[in-house]
Motif scaffolding. Structure first.
Motif, PDB file in Angstrom:
ATOM      1  N   UNK A  48       0.831  -1.205   0.000  1.00 25.83           N
ATOM      2  CA  UNK A  48       0.000   0.000   0.000  1.00 25.83           C
ATOM      3  C   UNK A  48       0.868   1.259   0.000  1.00 25.83           C
ATOM      4  N   UNK A  49       1.847   1.311   0.901  1.00 18.98           N
ATOM      5  CA  UNK A  49       2.679   2.512   0.983  1.00 18.98           C
ATOM      6  C   UNK A  49       3.564   2.686  -0.247  1.00 18.98           C
ATOM      7  N   UNK A  50       3.997   1.588  -0.835  1.00 18.93           N
ATOM      8  CA  UNK A  50       4.852   1.706  -2.026  1.00 18.93           C
ATOM      9  C   UNK A  50       4.074   2.166  -3.248  1.00 18.93           C
ATOM     10  N   UNK A  51       2.739   2.156  -3.159  1.00 14.61           N
ATOM     11  CA  UNK A  51       1.915   2.633  -4.269  1.00 14.61           C
ATOM     12  C   UNK A  51       1.619   4.125  -4.183  1.00 14.61           C
ATOM     13  N   UNK A  52       1.973   4.739  -3.041  1.00 20.52           N
ATOM     14  CA  UNK A  52       1.650   6.145  -2.850  1.00 20.52           C
ATOM     15  C   UNK A  52       2.455   7.038  -3.802  1.00 20.52           C
ATOM     16  N   UNK A  53       3.727   6.729  -3.986  1.00 16.88           N
ATOM     17  CA  UNK A  53       4.603   7.587  -4.809  1.00 16.88           C
ATOM     18  C   UNK A  53       4.095   7.749  -6.243  1.00 16.88           C
ATOM     19  N   UNK A  54       3.811   6.645  -6.962  1.00 16.83           N
ATOM     20  CA  UNK A  54       3.300   6.849  -8.328  1.00 16.83           C
ATOM     21  C   UNK A  54       1.969   7.585  -8.372  1.00 16.83           C
ATOM     22  N   UNK A  55       1.118   7.375  -7.367  1.00 20.74           N
ATOM     23  CA  UNK A  55      -0.167   8.073  -7.344  1.00 20.74           C
ATOM     24  C   UNK A  55       0.033   9.573  -7.127  1.00 20.74           C
ATOM     25  N   UNK A  56       0.907   9.921  -6.158  1.00 19.00           N
ATOM     26  CA  UNK A  56       1.180  11.333  -5.879  1.00 19.00           C
ATOM     27  C   UNK A  56       1.860  11.983  -7.079  1.00 19.00           C
ATOM     28  N   UNK A  57       2.776  11.259  -7.710  1.00 19.45           N
ATOM     29  CA  UNK A  57       3.489  11.798  -8.872  1.00 19.45           C
ATOM     30  C   UNK A  57       2.522  12.146 -10.002  1.00 19.45           C
ATOM     31  N   UNK A  58       1.563  11.273 -10.244  1.00 17.47           N
ATOM     32  CA  UNK A  58       0.591  11.523 -11.301  1.00 17.47           C
ATOM     33  C   UNK A  58      -0.268  12.734 -10.972  1.00 17.47           C
ATOM     34  N   UNK A  59      -0.712  12.828  -9.713  1.00 18.09           N
ATOM     35  CA  UNK A  59      -1.520  13.969  -9.299  1.00 18.09           C
ATOM     36  C   UNK A  59      -0.758  15.276  -9.385  1.00 18.09           C
ATOM     37  N   UNK A  60       0.528  15.239  -9.006  1.00 17.66           N
ATOM     38  CA  UNK A  60       1.344  16.443  -9.061  1.00 17.66           C
ATOM     39  C   UNK A  60       1.531  16.911 -10.503  1.00 17.66           C
ATOM     40  N   UNK A  61       1.688  15.976 -11.431  1.00 16.69           N
ATOM     41  CA  UNK A  61       1.843  16.335 -12.842  1.00 16.69           C
ATOM     42  C   UNK A  61       0.603  17.057 -13.352  1.00 16.69           C
ATOM     43  N   UNK A  62      -0.553  16.573 -12.946  1.00 14.39           N
ATOM     44  CA  UNK A  62      -1.798  17.212 -13.371  1.00 14.39           C
ATOM     45  C   UNK A  62      -1.912  18.623 -12.783  1.00 14.39           C
ATOM     46  N   UNK A  63      -1.563  18.749 -11.501  1.00 14.50           N
ATOM     47  CA  UNK A  63      -1.662  20.059 -10.849  1.00 14.50           C
ATOM     48  C   UNK A  63      -0.641  21.037 -11.421  1.00 14.50           C
ATOM     49  N   UNK A  64       0.552  20.545 -11.709  1.00 15.08           N
ATOM     50  CA  UNK A  64       1.615  21.419 -12.213  1.00 15.08           C
ATOM     51  C   UNK A  64       1.326  21.915 -13.624  1.00 15.08           C
ATOM     52  N   UNK A  65       0.863  21.013 -14.500  1.00 13.91           N
ATOM     53  CA  UNK A  65       0.626  21.383 -15.893  1.00 13.91           C
ATOM     54  C   UNK A  65      -0.683  22.151 -16.080  1.00 13.91           C
ATOM     55  N   UNK A  66      -1.596  21.984 -15.126  1.00 16.22           N
ATOM     56  CA  UNK A  66      -2.882  22.685 -15.175  1.00 16.22           C
ATOM     57  C   UNK A  66      -3.646  22.417 -16.473  1.00 16.22           C
ATOM     58  N   UNK A  67      -3.575  21.200 -16.936  1.00 15.26           N
ATOM     59  CA  UNK A  67      -4.349  20.815 -18.110  1.00 15.26           C
ATOM     60  C   UNK A  67      -4.645  19.325 -18.023  1.00 15.26           C
ATOM     61  N   UNK A  68      -5.749  18.938 -18.640  1.00 14.85           N
ATOM     62  CA  UNK A  68      -6.163  17.546 -18.592  1.00 14.85           C
ATOM     63  C   UNK A  68      -5.344  16.738 -19.586  1.00 14.85           C
ATOM     64  N   UNK A  69      -4.698  15.712 -19.089  1.00 17.08           N
ATOM     65  CA  UNK A  69      -3.962  14.775 -19.932  1.00 17.08           C
ATOM     66  C   UNK A  69      -4.671  13.435 -19.822  1.00 17.08           C
TER      67      UNK A  69
END
Length: 237
Positions: A48-69
Motif C-alpha cells: 500500500x505505501x509503495x503505491x503512494x509515490x506513483x499516485x502522488x506523482x501523477x496527481x502532481x503532474x496534473x496540478x503542475x501542468x494545469x491541463x487535462x492529460x
C-alpha cells in the motif's frame, strides 16, 4: 522533449528519458522491500505505501501542468480507486492485481482514442520526433492538420503507434493479473516490474519500426518540401 538553456536547445539525456520509468518502477519496488524488510511492515502495508509515490506523482503532474492529460488522468483515477479498494479488502494479491487494472484501463483508453481518430499517445511521441526544431514543428502541424500531401499516411502512422501501445499494455495487463493470483506475492512484486519493462521495450521497438521511424522520415520530407517551396517563391519574387 528538449531542454533549453539560454537560447540553445539541448536534447535530453538518457537519464531524462528514462526518469519516469525509474520513478514508476524502481521507487515502488525498492520502497516495498524497505517497508517490508527494514521496517517490518506486513506485505499488504508495504504494498500500500509503495503505491503512494506513483499516485502522488501523477496527481502532481496534473496540478503542475494545469491541463487535462487523458493518459495521466486514467492512471490517477485507477491508482486512487484501486488503492482505496485494497485498503478495504486487506488482500495483498488484489493490491498486485490493481496494476493490471491500471494497464488495462490505459490500454482501453488508448485503443478507444484510436477508434475516435484522436490517438492518445501522439502527445508523448511528438517531442521525440520534433526535437525542438521549429521547422519540424511546423511540418508536424501541416501533416497533422491535413494541409500536407502526406497527411493521410502520417495520420495512419499516428494511429498505428497508439494502437501498438494499446495492445502491448493490454497484454501486460493480462500477464500481471494472472501472475497476481498464481505467483507468490514476494515474487510477483519484482516480476511485475519486469513485465512492465519488457512491455516497454517491446512497445518501443515495434512502434518505433512500424510508426515512429516512418513518421520521422515524413517529417524530414515535409521540411524539405517546405524549403523547396520557399526557394521557388523567392525565385519568382
Amino acid at each position: 522533449m528538449t531542454k533549453k538553456t539560454g537560447t540553445q536547445a539541448q536534447n535530453p539525456s538518457a537519464l531524462d528519458n528514462f526518469k519516469p520509468l525509474l520513478i514508476d518502477v524502481a521507487v515502488p519496488l525498492g520502497s516495498y522491500y524497505v517497508f517490508k524488510d527494514a521496517f517490518g511492515m506486513s506485505t499488504f502495508a508495504a504494498l500500500a505505501w509503495s503505491s503512494v509515490v506513483p499516485a502522488v506523482r501523477t496527481g502532481w503532474s496534473l496540478a503542475r501542468d494545469r491541463k487535462v492529460n487523458g493518459l495521466a488522468g486514467l492512471i490517477l483515477v485507477v491508482n486512487v480507486v484501486s488503492l482505496l479498494l485494497s485498503f478495504v479488502s486487506g488482500d495483498p494479491r488484489l493490491m498486485l492485481a490493481k496494476d493490471s487494472g491500471v494497464s488495462s484501463t490505459v490500454a482501453i483508453g488508448i485503443l478507444v482514442s484510436v477508434v475516435l481518430g484522436k490517438p492518445m499517445i501522439t502527445a508523448g511521441m511528438k517531442p521525440f520526433l520534433v526535437k525542438g526544431d521549429a521547422a519540424k514543428e511546423a511540418a508536424w502541424e501541416r501533416l497533422a492538420s491535413g494541409a500536407a500531401a502526406g497527411s493521410a499516411a502520417f495520420r495512419r502512422k499516428e494511429n498505428v503507434f497508439s494502437g501498438i501501445w494499446g495492445v502491448v499494455l493490454l497484454a501486460e495487463c493480462v500477464a500481471r493479473f494472472v501472475g497476481a493470483y498464481t505467483i507468490p506475492v514476494d515474487t510477483m512484486v519484482w516480476l511485475g516490474g519486469v513485465f512492465m519493462i519488457v512491455a516497454m521495450v517491446i512497445g518501443f521497438l515495434v512502434s518505433g519500426g512500424l510508426a515512429a521511424e516512418p513518421m520521422e522520415r515524413m517529417l524530414a520530407a515535409e521540411v524539405e518540401a517546405a524549403r523547396a517551396e520557399r526557394a521557388a517563391m523567392a525565385v519568382v519574387a
